[in-house]
Design a protein around this motif. Structure first.
Motif, PDB file in Angstrom:
ATOM      1  N   VAL A   1      50.324  63.012  56.789  1.00  0.00           N
ATOM      2  CA  VAL A   1      49.961  62.334  55.038  1.00  0.00           C
ATOM      3  C   VAL A   1      48.396  61.345  55.482  1.00  0.00           C
ATOM      4  CG1 VAL A   1      50.798  61.180  53.553  1.00  0.00           C
ATOM      5  CG2 VAL A   1      51.989  62.920  54.171  1.00  0.00           C
ATOM      6  N   SER A   2      49.230  60.752  56.352  1.00  0.00           N
ATOM      7  CA  SER A   2      47.769  59.145  57.041  1.00  0.00           C
ATOM      8  C   SER A   2      47.016  59.372  57.226  1.00  0.00           C
ATOM      9  CB  SER A   2      48.607  58.261  58.123  1.00  0.00           C
ATOM     10  OG  SER A   2      48.373  57.386  58.427  1.00  0.00           O
ATOM     11  N   LEU A   3      46.698  60.553  58.236  1.00  0.00           N
ATOM     12  CA  LEU A   3      45.231  61.004  58.580  1.00  0.00           C
ATOM     13  C   LEU A   3      44.587  61.260  57.146  1.00  0.00           C
ATOM     14  CD1 LEU A   3      45.744  62.971  61.816  1.00  0.00           C
ATOM     15  CD2 LEU A   3      44.590  60.789  61.347  1.00  0.00           C
ATOM     16  N   LEU A   4      45.778  62.411  55.920  1.00  0.00           N
ATOM     17  CA  LEU A   4      44.522  62.888  55.234  1.00  0.00           C
ATOM     18  C   LEU A   4      43.860  61.418  54.236  1.00  0.00           C
ATOM     19  CD1 LEU A   4      46.105  65.521  53.936  1.00  0.00           C
ATOM     20  CD2 LEU A   4      43.902  65.386  54.252  1.00  0.00           C
ATOM     21  N   LYS A   5      45.552  60.845  54.192  1.00  0.00           N
ATOM     22  CA  LYS A   5      45.444  58.968  52.859  1.00  0.00           C
ATOM     23  C   LYS A   5      43.644  58.568  53.491  1.00  0.00           C
ATOM     24  CE  LYS A   5      48.410  56.160  51.378  1.00  0.00           C
ATOM     25  NZ  LYS A   5      49.800  55.171  52.127  1.00  0.00           N
ATOM     26  N   HIS A   6      43.842  58.110  55.140  1.00  0.00           N
ATOM     27  CA  HIS A   6      42.610  57.479  55.344  1.00  0.00           C
ATOM     28  C   HIS A   6      41.377  58.279  55.741  1.00  0.00           C
ATOM     29  CE1 HIS A   6      45.350  54.742  56.504  1.00  0.00           C
ATOM     30  NE2 HIS A   6      45.570  54.139  55.644  1.00  0.00           N
ATOM     31  N   PHE A   7      41.001  59.749  55.407  1.00  0.00           N
ATOM     32  CA  PHE A   7      39.875  60.027  55.818  1.00  0.00           C
ATOM     33  C   PHE A   7      39.366  60.528  55.281  1.00  0.00           C
ATOM     34  CE2 PHE A   7      40.410  60.687  60.824  1.00  0.00           C
ATOM     35  CZ  PHE A   7      39.629  60.478  61.457  1.00  0.00           C
ATOM     36  N   ILE A   8      40.119  61.168  54.311  1.00  0.00           N
ATOM     37  CA  ILE A   8      39.893  61.680  52.387  1.00  0.00           C
ATOM     38  C   ILE A   8      38.001  60.901  51.952  1.00  0.00           C
ATOM     39  CG2 ILE A   8      40.197  62.448  50.186  1.00  0.00           C
ATOM     40  CD1 ILE A   8      42.311  63.960  51.722  1.00  0.00           C
ATOM     41  N   PRO A   9      38.631  59.567  52.117  1.00  0.00           N
ATOM     42  CA  PRO A   9      37.574  59.155  51.748  1.00  0.00           C
ATOM     43  C   PRO A   9      36.212  58.652  52.359  1.00  0.00           C
ATOM     44  CG  PRO A   9      39.217  56.803  51.385  1.00  0.00           C
ATOM     45  CD  PRO A   9      39.858  58.605  52.368  1.00  0.00           C
ATOM     46  N   ILE A  10      36.193  59.313  53.253  1.00  0.00           N
ATOM     47  CA  ILE A  10      34.953  59.905  54.552  1.00  0.00           C
ATOM     48  C   ILE A  10      34.563  61.207  54.739  1.00  0.00           C
ATOM     49  CG2 ILE A  10      35.420  57.356  55.336  1.00  0.00           C
ATOM     50  CD1 ILE A  10      35.435  59.084  58.161  1.00  0.00           C
ATOM     51  N   MET A  11      36.056  62.307  53.879  1.00  0.00           N
ATOM     52  CA  MET A  11      35.253  63.355  53.860  1.00  0.00           C
ATOM     53  C   MET A  11      34.446  63.700  53.132  1.00  0.00           C
ATOM     54  SD  MET A  11      38.940  65.259  56.055  1.00  0.00           S
ATOM     55  CE  MET A  11      38.317  67.138  55.465  1.00  0.00           C
ATOM     56  N   ASN A  12      33.061  64.635  53.422  1.00  0.00           N
ATOM     57  CA  ASN A  12      32.840  65.339  52.480  1.00  0.00           C
ATOM     58  C   ASN A  12      33.149  66.173  51.686  1.00  0.00           C
ATOM     59  OD1 ASN A  12      29.998  64.414  53.306  1.00  0.00           O
ATOM     60  ND2 ASN A  12      29.962  65.338  55.097  1.00  0.00           N
ATOM     61  N   PRO A  13      32.958  66.586  50.051  1.00  0.00           N
ATOM     62  CA  PRO A  13      33.884  66.788  49.320  1.00  0.00           C
ATOM     63  C   PRO A  13      33.309  69.217  49.692  1.00  0.00           C
ATOM     64  CG  PRO A  13      32.620  65.627  48.002  1.00  0.00           C
ATOM     65  CD  PRO A  13      31.583  65.771  48.768  1.00  0.00           C
ATOM     66  N   GLY A  14      34.324  70.259  49.517  1.00  0.00           N
ATOM     67  CA  GLY A  14      34.533  71.169  50.017  1.00  0.00           C
ATOM     68  C   GLY A  14      35.135  71.280  51.757  1.00  0.00           C
ATOM     69  N   GLY A  15      35.511  70.143  52.264  1.00  0.00           N
ATOM     70  CA  GLY A  15      35.925  69.695  53.144  1.00  0.00           C
ATOM     71  C   GLY A  15      37.171  70.590  53.578  1.00  0.00           C
ATOM     72  N   ALA A  16      37.393  70.349  54.673  1.00  0.00           N
ATOM     73  CA  ALA A  16      38.592  71.130  54.913  1.00  0.00           C
ATOM     74  C   ALA A  16      39.498  70.613  56.549  1.00  0.00           C
ATOM     75  CB  ALA A  16      38.308  72.629  55.776  1.00  0.00           C
ATOM     76  N   THR A  17      40.553  70.611  56.043  1.00  0.00           N
ATOM     77  CA  THR A  17      42.013  69.881  56.949  1.00  0.00           C
ATOM     78  C   THR A  17      42.977  71.236  57.050  1.00  0.00           C
ATOM     79  OG1 THR A  17      43.215  69.014  56.077  1.00  0.00           O
ATOM     80  CG2 THR A  17      41.684  67.675  55.800  1.00  0.00           C
ATOM     81  N   ILE A  18      43.225  70.923  58.653  1.00  0.00           N
ATOM     82  CA  ILE A  18      44.305  71.986  59.135  1.00  0.00           C
ATOM     83  C   ILE A  18      45.222  71.052  59.704  1.00  0.00           C
ATOM     84  CG2 ILE A  18      43.122  72.442  60.938  1.00  0.00           C
ATOM     85  CD1 ILE A  18      44.233  75.883  59.651  1.00  0.00           C
ATOM     86  N   SER A  19      46.808  71.082  59.558  1.00  0.00           N
ATOM     87  CA  SER A  19      48.154  70.958  60.893  1.00  0.00           C
ATOM     88  C   SER A  19      48.395  72.966  61.582  1.00  0.00           C
ATOM     89  CB  SER A  19      48.934  70.261  60.335  1.00  0.00           C
ATOM     90  OG  SER A  19      49.513  71.096  59.184  1.00  0.00           O
ATOM     91  N   LEU A  20      49.330  72.086  62.344  1.00  0.00           N
ATOM     92  CA  LEU A  20      50.098  72.826  63.252  1.00  0.00           C
ATOM     93  C   LEU A  20      51.352  72.466  62.867  1.00  0.00           C
ATOM     94  CD1 LEU A  20      47.325  73.035  66.254  1.00  0.00           C
ATOM     95  CD2 LEU A  20      47.898  74.434  64.768  1.00  0.00           C
TER      96      LEU A  20
END
Ligand code: NAD
Length: 229
Positions: free
Chosen positions: A150-169
């Motif tokens: 949650v924290s990584l997404l919250k902080h990284f989303i503002p610097i992620m390009n639209p269409g970007g992808a995130t994944i966890s295990l």
């Protein structure tokens, strides 16, 4: 090309390393986030060529890691870090390793990323059955293994390009009983899976960012060996 940040790489045995390699083979630039206490040994092993064989990509070239960021994903900002951790000699040698500061550094260095990989987990009481797990151990497992996404997404989303992808295990112990996967780690993976659905809805709608988790099979990583798997 795409730029990827892979959080949770501290050797060449785990999922994070393997995912970084696949992304590098597909042409992505690789940044990694390494747990602060594991940073020195990881960086010196990299420098000394200990991972060179594992760095070989299908085309024969070596995976390049553009930058290694020290990170501790249980702390969001400097105000959250307790005094004993701040002064701990394994932490005092590095700076800017809370989630917020890591993202600020990545932004300063590179501006943006396209891919975020969460390949980290920690459960201090993982060897204890749930019935013997303390409140501290349970909450620590959820903090390091679920809220960290949650924290990584919250902080990284503002610097992620639209269409970007995130994944966890994640791991099947969230839905079936796997004796030995204790300490609240089964609970943490159940939270991670539920959060993935909610975060995918929120980040997809608001930011055009995909959020997924993959339930990985057993791999004898450092983390898995520590619990005798
Ligand atoms: P690993 O030891 O290679 O990776 C875990 C990493 O998390 C380590 O590099 C560790 O330093 C890091 N870490 C721990 N606490 C941290 C913190 N507070 N901040 C930042 N980093 C921290 O082991 P792995 O098995 O490859 O684990 C990667 C992911 O895969 C984890 O989410 C794990 O639960 C998941 N998984 C593993 C298996 C398996 O059998 N190995 C199966 C299913 C899912």
């Amino acid at each position: 090309g795409k730029r990827a940040f892979v959080a949770g790489v501290a050797d060449d045995n785990g999922y994070g390393w393997a995912i970084a390699k696949s992304l590098a083979a597909a042409g992505a630039e690789i940044l990694v986030g390494t747990w602060v206490p594991a940073l020195n040994i990881f960086e010196s092993s990299l420098r000394r060529g200990k991972f060179d064989e594992s760095r070989i990509l299908p085309d024969g070239s070596l995976m390049e890691i553009t930058k290694v960021y020290p990170m501790d994903a249980i702390y969001d900002s400097p105000e959250d870090v307790p005094e004993d951790v701040k002064t701990n000699k394994r932490y005092a040698g590095s700076t800017n390793w809370t989630v917020q500061e890591v993202v600020e550094s990545v932004k300063k260095d590179f501006g943006s990323i396209d891919i975020l990989v969460h390949s980290l987990a920690n459960g201090p009481e993982v060897t204890k059955p749930l019935l013997e797990t303390s409140r501290y151990g349970y909450l620590a497992a959820v903090s390091a293994s679920s809220y960290s996404y949650v924290s990584l997404l919250k902080h990284f989303i503002p610097i992620m390009n639209p269409g970007g992808a995130t994944i966890s295990l994640t791991y099947i112990a969230s839905e079936r009983i796997i004796p030995g996967y204790g300490g609240g780690m089964s609970s943490a993976k159940a939270a991670l899976e539920s959060d993935t659905r909610v975060l995918a809805f929120e980040a997809g709608r608001k930011h055009q960012i995909r959020v997924n988790t993959i339930s990985a099979g057993p791999l004898r990583s450092r983390a898995a060996k520590a619990i005798g798997f």
